[in-house]
Structure formats: structure tokens, C-alpha cells
Scaffold this active site. Sequence first.
Site, mmCIF file in Angstrom:
data_model
loop_
_atom_site.group_PDB
_atom_site.id
_atom_site.type_symbol
_atom_site.label_atom_id
_atom_site.label_comp_id
_atom_site.label_asym_id
_atom_site.label_seq_id
_atom_site.Cartn_x
_atom_site.Cartn_y
_atom_site.Cartn_z
ATOM 1 N N GLY A 72 0.797 -1.228 0.000
ATOM 2 C CA GLY A 72 0.000 0.000 0.000
ATOM 3 C C GLY A 72 0.824 1.269 0.000
ATOM 4 O O GLY A 72 0.275 2.364 -0.053
ATOM 5 N N GLN A 73 2.144 1.121 0.063
ATOM 6 C CA GLN A 73 2.981 2.321 0.122
ATOM 7 C C GLN A 73 2.856 3.123 -1.167
ATOM 8 O O GLN A 73 2.737 2.560 -2.250
ATOM 9 C CB GLN A 73 4.441 1.921 0.330
ATOM 10 C CG GLN A 73 4.683 1.308 1.695
ATOM 11 C CD GLN A 73 6.114 0.817 1.845
ATOM 12 O OE1 GLN A 73 7.050 1.515 1.508
ATOM 13 N NE2 GLN A 73 6.254 -0.398 2.324
ATOM 14 N N GLY A 74 2.921 4.442 -1.006
ATOM 15 C CA GLY A 74 2.702 5.366 -2.125
ATOM 16 C C GLY A 74 3.483 4.988 -3.362
ATOM 17 O O GLY A 74 2.952 4.986 -4.468
ATOM 18 N N TYR A 76 4.497 2.145 -4.373
ATOM 19 C CA TYR A 76 4.150 0.886 -5.029
ATOM 20 C C TYR A 76 2.713 0.882 -5.545
ATOM 21 O O TYR A 76 2.300 -0.086 -6.166
ATOM 22 C CB TYR A 76 4.324 -0.292 -4.048
ATOM 23 C CG TYR A 76 5.753 -0.508 -3.621
ATOM 24 C CD1 TYR A 76 6.738 -0.816 -4.560
ATOM 25 C CD2 TYR A 76 6.118 -0.402 -2.293
ATOM 26 C CE1 TYR A 76 8.048 -1.009 -4.170
ATOM 27 C CE2 TYR A 76 7.425 -0.602 -1.893
ATOM 28 C CZ TYR A 76 8.390 -0.901 -2.835
ATOM 29 O OH TYR A 76 9.673 -1.091 -2.466
#
Lengths: 196, 584
Positions: A72-74, A76
Amino acid sequence: MGLFDKLAGWLGLKKKEVNVLCLGLDNSGKTTIINKLKPSNAQTQDIVPTIGFNIEKFKTSSLSFTVFDMSGQGRYRNLWEHYYKEGQAIIFVIDSADKLRMVVAKEELDTLLNHPDVKHRRVPILFFANKMDVREALSSVKVSQLLCLENIKDKPWHICASDALRGEGLPEGVDWLQGRVVNSIVLKSKSIVSLH
Amino acid sequence: MSSGTEMNAESSKWLDAHYDPVANLYTFSSCIDLADLNGDGENRLVIGDLGTGSSNMKLKVYRGTALMNESTLLDLPTGLVSFLMDLHEPRIPAIAVASGPFIYVYKNLRPYFKFTLPSLEINALEQDVWQQAREGQIDPLALKELLEGIRDTADVPLSVRSLRYLGLETQDMEEFVSLHKQQPIRRQTVITCIGTLKKSSADEDGVSCLVIGTESNDVYILDPEAFTILSKLSLPSAPTMMDVTGQFDVEFRITVACRNGNIYILRRESSKPKYCIELSSHPVGLVRVGKNVVVGCAEERLYGFTQKGKKLWTAQLPAPITTMATMDLPTRGFQAVLVGLANCEVHLYRDKNLVSTIKSPDVVTGLRFGRYGREDGALVMTTKGGGLAVKILKRTAAFDERDAAPGPPPAQSVRLNVPKKTKLYVDQTLREREHATAMHRAFQMDLSRVRLAAAQAYVRALEASLTPMSANPAAPLKLNAVVQGLGPAFKLTLNVQNTAASRPILNLTVSFLYDGGLYSMRTPYFRIPLLVPGLVYPFETLVECTSDKGISDVIKVFVLHDGKTAPLLTAHINMPVSEGLALE
């Protein structure tokens, strides 16, 4: 596929495989939820931030789920759209305690719903309003209001309050998802039969 | 949502994460910071609230949209920074709040240390006078007179106590003296600005020194653990804003905007400013973008300078500046300057180009861009009315390199489709280059010949009076002829004008010359009466075409003078084909 597998399929012994995408912002609890859905002997104890994505499998009474647990990291999040085509169902996880980033979750959801690979398909979407154990968490009704879920008219969706740490609310959501997927398979096979 | 295209463009870049118009905040950019106070990867918003300006000063900590912690400050905060003061695990930053002559250091949101600025030199005379007052040698009125004398003449200014004493009414003096005379007098300065400087490593989580600017024109660098003064640098004026970059042990640069309207750049080697930028008006904002310094001035302008003080660019702003902040997004390699304006807008400048405009419901007085919560691109804004707004930069937001301000139209820079040079063109060019002299000569010769031929023809015409304008100075005349009718009968009108200034012309006759086989004329010869200067005299005569072959000829008109054989004027009339006859 071997002869035995085919036979098992005909007899209804082999479970139907379904690809599911698990999406949501970083730290919303996607990996934790998937971990809880696995059989207890396959669960891991410590959950770390996912890099890229993980593929996990778990079974319900009638289906075998293959889950793409996306990071969920920006940085990725732009990977998500490459898997929309394969997904037959979507699990969208929301951190109910993170009021500040509810707009970001909404923005990502809107981007997802407007993507050409998703827009014109009746993909069932299951929302988990996660982290219900946190004191300042919003209710699932409030979350669905903030995300404007009532505007989703052309897809079956369902929102479930959950606490992934203790596994509360997860079976309810998965049951709904299973029902939807089985339903769509039956409909599809019926339409094929009627075509013949 | 919004209807304007401009607003749509902005809503495609920023998400409104939070807006509380009544957050009851009175603060400025220098008192806002974002820091991971719990070491859980989630940044908190730390605000030094000025309260009412005289009371109710608070240190407020926000987590997400909610106020998490609040503690009372003793005095007005002038600056607030978060910094890592040691290498202990977990790496939790401390908060330093500058107010008055003190720095209050908080760890885990609890008071941890109080640093006091060293006191300044005291006027010996002043000390002497107070000594006498303590021993009862002088009465309060004499004390006042002596202090006034010292104030007016001495190089070292008076202490705060003496200055307050001078402002008292006579009846309060006695009490003041008896209350304060036992304490030694002290002179202290106050902190005007605060910043941080990495000690030895440039890493994100390196230990930082505090850098403070004081009213006494000094800049101090403090050790992060022991809070001893590592270095003292002096300036020509009191600093108001500061930007610090580099590492204390390696090389650093402190850019300071001072109250005298100049900007000084201090470096590690010298305790005096290395460079000075003299501005045309007072600086109101100072930020660093990469290696350049961007200064906002009171005259509604933004300037870009190199780190050596060379001016790079100027940008005109639509309204006065209220505050400035840097926007640094290392993950996208994007750096820009945020400028809060008095017209309720926040402009984003990348170099001199305006790349984005954010509209706010109130005047923005405090700005901070950085990681808030778990979001890297968060913009915290506090407003004049006490509001707090948080905006989040969209993942998909893209900023135009191009200037949004009006400029030359894009069509101007489109290249014209000029055809390629042909072989013929190249050959011609080569030939021209080689035979330039010969070609020029040939051209000049031909030009001279044309001129000669023209002159000869003109002379011939003049000699034969072939022109319809008479060049004879004795009888300047102008003639034109009009043919009317379709044929075979035509009417010929001659308009004769005397163009002389005042002399009339006498004794003129008109004669026609024509082919008798084609035309017949009723009056082939007639006299012209006296011609008054300026008037146009029409003379009409009828011509009949006698041929039925559909051909035409020229009729020549001569204006003659009695006693002269050469005509004054000649006109050739091209007769039209007689159509009437052809029809029959």
C-alpha cells in the site's frame, strides 16, 4: 491438468480457483487480514510492511482463493493497476482510525473504480473497515459515508467492520465474497448453457 | 464541486484532508514542525501556540485530525524545532521551544532541559549606582537622574531593570528600589530565531545542534547533548530569519535575514559574515531550495539568489507575503517554494515559475510541508482566524514545468516549415559568391542603359509635345479626352484646363488627325476661346465610324497655337470598335 484433477473437478471435489486483489493504503492491515484468513498452522507471527506484493492462498468451503496482497505504500501503488485484469474480486482495506488519510483512500478507490480494466466489469468489492479495536476508529457506516460507497451502483459491494488482530469480522466478509463469486460462476455457466 | 477550470486544476493536485476553521491556533511558520514523537513512523504536528499574545501560550501536539497533547508554555514562543539530540534507541526527537532568553527542551512531551543565554556585559557605572542605592547613599530621585545620565552617554546599554525603573512614576520608585536592590543586575538578550544543524552526519536521523539568533546580533551554535556553546558568530544587525544547511563538523552555511534589511551568509571558517545581500526592501520570508536561497520581500516580490549571494531571478507577486515554506519531495525529486499571500492564496513557485495556486478560505499565516501521519506530501496551513487545514498532495499530481503566468503564446516558439535547400539554390549561391563583382558590374551597366533609354524617350516625347501635359512655360495646359457611345456615332469630349497660376491663354486651336476612310468628323478643326486659369473647359465633337468591318483606329488630337508649327499638346485616343454597326 491431469486426468485425476479433471475427474475431481467433474465430481465437484476440486474447488474452483478465484483470483482476489487485496488493496488499500499502507498500514491499513491488508497483510494482517490475509494472514488471519490462512489456516492457523500457516500463519506468521510478525507482519512487516509489504514490498511490491505477496501471493497468498487460502480455501473456504467451496472456493480456493489466490490473493494478490499488494503493497500500500505510495511508491508501489502504481503497481496495482497491472493486476486489475486478473482480479475476479477485490478486497479493499481501510484504516478506520486514520481520519486524515480517508481522502487518500477515497482517491485511490475512485482511481480504481474508474480504471478501464475495472469500470465495465461487475467485480465484487469487499471493504474491510479495519482497526475497530482502536479507540478513535470510525464506524463502518461512517467510513462508507466518507468513501461515498453509495455511489457504486454497477458493482456488488459490501462493507464489514473488522479487527484483523483478533480476526473479528473477517469470516463475515469472506462469506459474502464467496457467495458473490459462486453466484457469478453459476450465472456464467448458465449463460454458456443457454448459448448452446 | 468547483466550477472554474483553475480550481479543477488545483483539486487535481491537492486533497483536502482536514479543515478546522476554529482550531483556536495563533501561530506562525517558525513555530510549526512535524516530527515522529513516538518513534512509530507516524509524524505528529507540533505547534507553539502564541495564545492571545500575552497569555495562554501552549505547546500543542496533533495526531491526525485530533489534538493529542497540550502543555502550557511560560512565555511567548519565537521558534520551535524538533531535533535528534542523542543516539539512544528508539530515535525519538526532542522539541526545542525558544522563548525570551531561554530554550525549553521537551523529550517525550515532558520538560527535559532549560537553556539560558549567557548574560551580557553590564555597564560598570550602572552597577556602581545600584550599589550606592543598595547602601542607601542616594535616594530614588537621584538614582533616576544618574541612570538617565548613563543611558544618554554610555556605550553599553542599561539593563532591563534600570530601563523599567526609568519608566516608573515617582510614587512607585521607592518600592521598586527596595524590592530589587538586593539582587545583582543582569543584562540579557532574547532569542529571535532558531534552527537546527546536523552535527557530523548528513543522514536524516543524524544528531543535530541547535542554532539560535539573538537580539544582540549574535548567532550561537549549541551542542546537542550538553547544551554548551560550540561556536559564536556575530552579525552587523539583529537576525530575524535563518536557514541552516550542512554539518557542524564538516562545513556549514547559515543564511540569516537581518533587521537592517540585509541577508548575511555565515560559513564555518569565519565568525564574520562571508557574503552580504543588500535588498531593496525588508525580507519577510527566507527559504532554501536546493543550493539557492529564495527571499520574499515586503515589496511583494520574490528573489532567487545563489548561495554566494548572486541574484538569479525576480518574480512579482499579486499580494503581500504572509509566510513562506519549502516544499521538498525527495521521492519525486521535486523542490519548490510555498508562499502564503494576503489575498488568501498560497502560491507554489518552482524557481520563478508559478506552478500551482491553492485557494484558502482565510489568510494563511503558517505553512509547513512534510510528512504528517503516514503521508509524505502533507501541507499544514494555519490561518489568521485560528484555523488549521491539512492538504495532501495527490499521488498522481504533476506540476507543469511551464510558467502558468501569461507570456508569449506557444505559437511563437513553433518552428516554421522552411523547405530544404535545393541543389539549384546551392549552386546559385556558390555562383553568386564566386562571381559577385562581375554580376554587380553587369547589373549596374544594365541599370544605366535602362535609365538612358528612359531619359531618351522622355526627351523625345517632350520635343514632339507628345504628352497630354504641356511643358511650355508660356502655355501650361492639361488635356484629357473621353469617348462616349457605342457607335457608329461617338461623342468625343476634350477637357482642356489652363494650369497657370494667373495668366489666361489666348489664340488656341484644336485639330484632329484621323484616317478618313474609317471616320468622319463634323468639326475636324475648331478654335478654343480664352482659357481662364484653373477652370476645365469641355469641348464636344461628334465622330462617325464609316467602316463596317468592325475595326478601330487611333485619333490624334493636337492643341495648336497661332503662328507656331509645333503642337503644344498631343493626345492619342484609342477609339472603341463600333458595335452598333456590327449588330446591323
